[in-house]
Motif scaffolding. Structure first.
Motif, PDB file in Angstrom:
ATOM      1  N   ALA A 108       0.821  -1.206   0.000  1.00 16.65           N
ATOM      2  CA  ALA A 108       0.000   0.000   0.000  1.00 16.65           C
ATOM      3  C   ALA A 108       0.855   1.257   0.000  1.00 16.65           C
ATOM      4  CB  ALA A 108      -0.930   0.004   1.206  1.00 16.65           C
ATOM      5  N   ALA A 109       1.996   1.216   0.677  1.00 10.45           N
ATOM      6  CA  ALA A 109       2.867   2.394   0.763  1.00 10.45           C
ATOM      7  C   ALA A 109       3.327   2.854  -0.621  1.00 10.45           C
ATOM      8  CB  ALA A 109       4.078   2.079   1.644  1.00 10.45           C
ATOM      9  N   HIS A 189      -2.009   3.962  15.098  1.00 10.42           N
ATOM     10  CA  HIS A 189      -2.613   4.257  13.798  1.00 10.42           C
ATOM     11  C   HIS A 189      -2.020   5.528  13.198  1.00 10.42           C
ATOM     12  CE1 HIS A 189      -6.570   1.721  14.169  1.00 10.42           C
ATOM     13  NE2 HIS A 189      -5.471   0.997  14.235  1.00 10.42           N
ATOM     14  N   GLU A 190      -1.834   6.547  14.025  1.00 12.99           N
ATOM     15  CA  GLU A 190      -1.272   7.807  13.532  1.00 12.99           C
ATOM     16  C   GLU A 190       0.154   7.607  13.016  1.00 12.99           C
ATOM     17  OE1 GLU A 190      -1.787  10.315  16.895  1.00 12.99           O
ATOM     18  OE2 GLU A 190      -3.923  10.673  16.511  1.00 12.99           O
ATOM     19  N   SER A 191       0.935   6.801  13.707  1.00 13.22           N
ATOM     20  CA  SER A 191       2.301   6.526  13.259  1.00 13.22           C
ATOM     21  C   SER A 191       2.291   5.788  11.927  1.00 13.22           C
ATOM     22  CB  SER A 191       3.044   5.685  14.309  1.00 13.22           C
ATOM     23  OG  SER A 191       3.200   6.397  15.506  1.00 13.22           O
ATOM     24  N   LEU A 192       1.347   4.883  11.776  1.00 14.17           N
ATOM     25  CA  LEU A 192       1.240   4.106  10.540  1.00 14.17           C
ATOM     26  C   LEU A 192       0.862   5.008   9.369  1.00 14.17           C
ATOM     27  CD1 LEU A 192       1.370   1.411   9.154  1.00 14.17           C
ATOM     28  CD2 LEU A 192      -0.904   0.868  10.041  1.00 14.17           C
ATOM     29  N   VAL A 193      -0.073   5.922   9.600  1.00 12.54           N
ATOM     30  CA  VAL A 193      -0.473   6.851   8.536  1.00 12.54           C
ATOM     31  C   VAL A 193       0.702   7.737   8.125  1.00 12.54           C
ATOM     32  CG1 VAL A 193      -1.977   8.782   7.918  1.00 12.54           C
ATOM     33  CG2 VAL A 193      -2.900   6.870   9.223  1.00 12.54           C
ATOM     34  N   ARG A 199       5.584   7.319   2.173  1.00 10.91           N
ATOM     35  CA  ARG A 199       5.824   6.211   1.242  1.00 10.91           C
ATOM     36  C   ARG A 199       6.985   5.336   1.709  1.00 10.91           C
ATOM     37  NH1 ARG A 199       1.968   9.042   0.191  1.00 10.91           N
ATOM     38  NH2 ARG A 199       1.088   9.422  -1.886  1.00 10.91           N
ATOM     39  N   ASP A 200       7.113   5.214   3.028  1.00 16.20           N
ATOM     40  CA  ASP A 200       8.186   4.403   3.612  1.00 16.20           C
ATOM     41  C   ASP A 200       7.639   2.991   3.861  1.00 16.20           C
ATOM     42  OD1 ASP A 200      10.150   3.198   5.197  1.00 16.20           O
ATOM     43  OD2 ASP A 200      10.699   5.092   6.161  1.00 16.20           O
ATOM     44  N   ALA A 201       7.790   2.132   2.873  1.00 19.39           N
ATOM     45  CA  ALA A 201       7.206   0.793   2.928  1.00 19.39           C
ATOM     46  C   ALA A 201       7.771  -0.038   4.079  1.00 19.39           C
ATOM     47  CB  ALA A 201       7.430   0.070   1.604  1.00 19.39           C
ATOM     48  N   SER A 206       6.807  -2.498   9.332  1.00 21.12           N
ATOM     49  CA  SER A 206       7.276  -2.768  10.705  1.00 21.12           C
ATOM     50  C   SER A 206       6.266  -2.294  11.734  1.00 21.12           C
ATOM     51  CB  SER A 206       8.629  -2.082  10.940  1.00 21.12           C
ATOM     52  OG  SER A 206       9.615  -2.609  10.085  1.00 21.12           O
ATOM     53  N   LEU A 207       5.691  -1.114  11.504  1.00 24.42           N
ATOM     54  CA  LEU A 207       4.698  -0.574  12.438  1.00 24.42           C
ATOM     55  C   LEU A 207       3.443  -1.449  12.464  1.00 24.42           C
ATOM     56  CD1 LEU A 207       5.046   3.234  11.626  1.00 24.42           C
ATOM     57  CD2 LEU A 207       5.682   2.104  13.768  1.00 24.42           C
ATOM     58  N   ALA A 208       3.026  -1.929  11.286  1.00 22.74           N
ATOM     59  CA  ALA A 208       1.851  -2.810  11.229  1.00 22.74           C
ATOM     60  C   ALA A 208       2.133  -4.117  11.965  1.00 22.74           C
ATOM     61  CB  ALA A 208       1.479  -3.092   9.772  1.00 22.74           C
ATOM     62  N   HIS A 209       3.341  -4.625  11.782  1.00 20.75           N
ATOM     63  CA  HIS A 209       3.747  -5.865  12.447  1.00 20.75           C
ATOM     64  C   HIS A 209       3.673  -5.704  13.967  1.00 20.75           C
ATOM     65  CE1 HIS A 209       6.206  -9.620  12.685  1.00 20.75           C
ATOM     66  NE2 HIS A 209       6.519  -9.094  13.872  1.00 20.75           N
TER      67      HIS A 209
END
Length: 240
Positions: A108-109, A189-193, A199-201, A206-209
């Motif tokens: 997605a990134a 969630h804010e960090s992930l957004v 665009r840092d895949a 890593s954050l999602a993990h």
């Protein structure tokens, strides 16, 4: 033990020792929280948790009552308990979701557009400390679904949506029993957004993990704590 867990145990003790009988109305929230030495917010969350598993019945404008506690009624909620800790299936689902969603987030990134970023920011802005658990979980589902759809793989999105739907009960239970669940979820969630917007895949994955693994870790720890007393009871004392 979390404060809410303590409140749940104390109310359960009142039911088991007969202080609260089936069909009986609980004392007013303020009186009960003072009697048990707990904050009203902790008492409120404990009541919500016990309502979910059909031990308490909250009647708007009337009060909170102990249900009939009939086996039929409690069996309707049995699948809730089974989902959480009768076996490792729910943990395995979280593990699969963690692996697949981390990759979906990375995809997605590279593809996400500004409209989706704006939508994600709008979703996070719509939740705050006043949001109830059902609202938080609904936000969580929509948030993750929007990111996965941005990955551009319909089959992967459908698979993850199915996995996610089977973990809703565990997420509700976490929200009810773990302190600061709303603040923690929003911060992650804010960090992930922010990572997706850059665009840092690698960072986004890593954050999602870590985000999903946190629920996994809580669930494994909670189930282990719940099973320990039963396992201890099963151990027979050594003969002298």
């Amino acid at each position: 033990m979390a404060v809410t867990d303590s409140a749940i145990l104390r109310i359960r003790e009142m039911i088991l020792n007969g202080e609260l009988a089936p069909g009986m109305r609980l004392p007013p929230e303020k009186e009960l929280s003072e009697r048990l030495g707990l904050s009203r917010s902790s008492m409120r969350e404990a009541v919500k948790a016990l309502e979910v598993i059909r031990v308490l019945d909250v009647r708007q404008g009337d009060g909170t009552y102990v249900t009939s506690l009939e086996p039929r009624l409690l069996l309707e909620a049995l699948s809730f308990v089974i989902d959480l800790h009768s076996d490792d299936s729910i943990l395995e689902m979280f593990a699969v979701r963690r692996i697949l969603e981390s990759e979906a987030v990375a995809m997605a990134a590279a593809r996400i557009d500004e409209d989706t970023i704006a939508h994600l920011r709008s979703l996070t802005a719509s939740v705050d400390d006043s949001t109830d658990i059902e609202g938080l979980v609904a936000h969580d589902l929509e948030f993750h679904q929007a990111i996965v759809q941005a990955a551009g793989n319909g089959y992967l999105a459908t698979l993850l949506e199915s996995l996610s739907s089977h973990t809703v009960r565990a997420r509700i239970w976490r929200g009810l029993t773990q302190e600061n669940a709303v603040a923690r979820t929003l911060a992650e969630h804010e960090s992930l957004v922010a990572a997706l917007e850059r665009r840092d895949a690698r960072l986004a994955a890593s954050l999602a993990h870590v985000h999903i693994a946190g629920v996994e870790q809580w669930l494994a720890s909670w189930a282990e704590d719940e099973l320990e007393p039963a396992e201890a009871d099963a151990v027979e004392p050594a003969e002298e």
